[in-house]
Design a protein around this motif. Sequence first.
Motif, PDB file in Angstrom:
ATOM      1  N   ASP A   1      58.894  54.610  31.981  1.00  0.00           N
ATOM      2  CA  ASP A   1      59.581  53.619  33.017  1.00  0.00           C
ATOM      3  C   ASP A   1      59.052  52.200  33.260  1.00  0.00           C
ATOM      4  O   ASP A   1      59.640  51.378  33.466  1.00  0.00           O
ATOM      5  N   THR A   2      57.808  52.182  32.694  1.00  0.00           N
ATOM      6  CA  THR A   2      57.296  50.857  32.681  1.00  0.00           C
ATOM      7  C   THR A   2      57.962  50.001  31.670  1.00  0.00           C
ATOM      8  O   THR A   2      58.042  48.746  31.730  1.00  0.00           O
ATOM      9  N   VAL A   3      58.156  50.583  30.346  1.00  0.00           N
ATOM     10  CA  VAL A   3      58.831  49.859  29.155  1.00  0.00           C
ATOM     11  C   VAL A   3      60.095  49.200  29.778  1.00  0.00           C
ATOM     12  O   VAL A   3      60.400  48.208  29.639  1.00  0.00           O
ATOM     13  N   TYR A   4      60.755  50.077  30.411  1.00  0.00           N
ATOM     14  CA  TYR A   4      62.285  49.738  30.980  1.00  0.00           C
ATOM     15  C   TYR A   4      62.070  48.706  32.103  1.00  0.00           C
ATOM     16  O   TYR A   4      62.901  47.735  32.048  1.00  0.00           O
ATOM     17  N   ALA A   5      61.172  48.774  32.845  1.00  0.00           N
ATOM     18  CA  ALA A   5      60.943  47.638  33.877  1.00  0.00           C
ATOM     19  C   ALA A   5      60.442  46.554  33.554  1.00  0.00           C
ATOM     20  O   ALA A   5      60.579  45.434  33.996  1.00  0.00           O
TER      21      ALA A   5
ATOM     22  N   ARG B   1      53.636  43.363  29.831  1.00  0.00           N
ATOM     23  CA  ARG B   1      54.993  43.185  28.746  1.00  0.00           C
ATOM     24  C   ARG B   1      54.695  42.624  27.606  1.00  0.00           C
ATOM     25  O   ARG B   1      55.380  43.094  26.571  1.00  0.00           O
ATOM     26  N   SER B   2      53.502  41.798  27.270  1.00  0.00           N
ATOM     27  CA  SER B   2      53.154  41.610  25.982  1.00  0.00           C
ATOM     28  C   SER B   2      52.790  42.872  25.083  1.00  0.00           C
ATOM     29  O   SER B   2      52.794  42.714  23.906  1.00  0.00           O
ATOM     30  N   ALA B   3      52.291  43.762  25.782  1.00  0.00           N
ATOM     31  CA  ALA B   3      51.534  44.903  25.125  1.00  0.00           C
ATOM     32  C   ALA B   3      52.914  45.692  24.646  1.00  0.00           C
ATOM     33  O   ALA B   3      52.944  46.365  23.400  1.00  0.00           O
ATOM     34  N   VAL B   4      53.955  45.841  25.509  1.00  0.00           N
ATOM     35  CA  VAL B   4      55.252  46.453  25.020  1.00  0.00           C
ATOM     36  C   VAL B   4      55.882  45.801  24.039  1.00  0.00           C
ATOM     37  O   VAL B   4      56.288  46.310  23.002  1.00  0.00           O
ATOM     38  N   ILE B   5      56.104  44.436  23.904  1.00  0.00           N
ATOM     39  CA  ILE B   5      56.707  43.885  22.919  1.00  0.00           C
ATOM     40  C   ILE B   5      56.102  43.810  21.699  1.00  0.00           C
ATOM     41  O   ILE B   5      56.505  44.133  20.380  1.00  0.00           O
ATOM     42  N   GLY B   6      54.605  43.874  21.746  1.00  0.00           N
ATOM     43  CA  GLY B   6      53.729  44.198  20.477  1.00  0.00           C
ATOM     44  C   GLY B   6      53.873  45.268  19.734  1.00  0.00           C
ATOM     45  O   GLY B   6      54.019  45.489  18.727  1.00  0.00           O
ATOM     46  N   ALA B   7      53.962  46.178  20.890  1.00  0.00           N
ATOM     47  CA  ALA B   7      54.104  47.692  20.189  1.00  0.00           C
ATOM     48  C   ALA B   7      55.476  47.922  19.586  1.00  0.00           C
ATOM     49  O   ALA B   7      55.696  48.842  18.725  1.00  0.00           O
TER      50      ALA B   7
ATOM     51  N   ARG C   1      65.500  42.577  21.164  1.00  0.00           N
ATOM     52  CA  ARG C   1      66.032  41.095  21.304  1.00  0.00           C
ATOM     53  C   ARG C   1      64.686  40.502  21.737  1.00  0.00           C
ATOM     54  O   ARG C   1      64.434  39.393  21.115  1.00  0.00           O
ATOM     55  N   GLU C   2      63.848  40.932  22.342  1.00  0.00           N
ATOM     56  CA  GLU C   2      62.569  40.340  22.779  1.00  0.00           C
ATOM     57  C   GLU C   2      61.693  40.101  21.844  1.00  0.00           C
ATOM     58  O   GLU C   2      60.908  38.865  21.661  1.00  0.00           O
ATOM     59  N   VAL C   3      61.504  41.071  20.682  1.00  0.00           N
ATOM     60  CA  VAL C   3      60.863  40.971  19.606  1.00  0.00           C
ATOM     61  C   VAL C   3      61.114  39.741  18.746  1.00  0.00           C
ATOM     62  O   VAL C   3      60.539  38.834  18.397  1.00  0.00           O
TER      63      VAL C   3
ATOM     64  N   ALA D   1      56.306  53.241  24.190  1.00  0.00           N
ATOM     65  CA  ALA D   1      55.447  53.562  25.675  1.00  0.00           C
ATOM     66  C   ALA D   1      53.921  54.023  25.139  1.00  0.00           C
ATOM     67  O   ALA D   1      52.945  53.341  25.672  1.00  0.00           O
ATOM     68  N   ALA D   2      54.026  54.975  24.502  1.00  0.00           N
ATOM     69  CA  ALA D   2      52.758  55.630  23.862  1.00  0.00           C
ATOM     70  C   ALA D   2      51.886  54.659  23.085  1.00  0.00           C
ATOM     71  O   ALA D   2      50.710  54.476  23.370  1.00  0.00           O
ATOM     72  N   ARG D   3      52.617  53.623  22.299  1.00  0.00           N
ATOM     73  CA  ARG D   3      51.838  52.708  21.525  1.00  0.00           C
ATOM     74  C   ARG D   3      51.022  51.836  22.439  1.00  0.00           C
ATOM     75  O   ARG D   3      50.032  51.327  22.179  1.00  0.00           O
ATOM     76  N   ALA D   4      51.901  51.410  23.408  1.00  0.00           N
ATOM     77  CA  ALA D   4      51.518  50.203  24.400  1.00  0.00           C
ATOM     78  C   ALA D   4      50.676  50.918  25.548  1.00  0.00           C
ATOM     79  O   ALA D   4      50.106  50.099  26.312  1.00  0.00           O
TER      80      ALA D   4
END
Length: 217
Positions: A57-61, A24-30, A71-73, A49-52
């Motif tokens: 599907d993992t980004v969505y989950a 989750r942290s990697a996705v938000i950072g990306a 919003r999370e950023v 997704a590519a950057r993280a």
Amino acid sequence: MSQDVNGGRSYHSPRRAEQAAATRSAVIGAARELFLREGYAGTTVSAVAARAQVAVDTVYAAVGRKPALLREVVETSISGTDHAVPAAERDYVVRIRQAAGAREKIRIYADAVAQIQGRLGPVYLALREASSTDQDCRELWTTISSRRAANMRDFVADLRVTGELRDDLSDEDMADIVWSMNGPEHWALLVHERGWTTERFGTWLADVWTRSLTVTG
């Protein structure tokens, strides 16, 4: 190991929870990096997704669709953690509530704003720009701005209890004054454009608010 309601065994895996948090942290950072570099419209979930280095599907989950990513950023930039923190539970708010005098409360908040803007300022400015053309961004901008205004009314009410505030300005006026200066605009002008340090900016905010709001200034 524990028994689930259907008679099977359920497992609690701290390692799995840590991996999920890291993902989750990697996705938000990306997402943050791409929103700032490419803008909201130019950023896609697949690019995040590519950057993280995860699947789409993992980004969505882990976080959700692109509006949820934005919003999370924003929320994590405000909290300085990997999740949103309600205003009343933030460390600096607790310290403000515990401080005895208006000047000390103002100093604590001004310092917090200066620190937060280093994380939030670029994101907030990008959100403001995107809100002019994107409905999701417009709704988020409106929500965050309204929440800031409500938080400033609470802040001024806490200051008023000290008996140190001016009587010729209403609490609403004072809240508006603080609200107008705790956004990214002043920070961007003075820190980014004029090269002020974070510490100098925080000291300036405290001085201006003290002079504007308190009786003796």
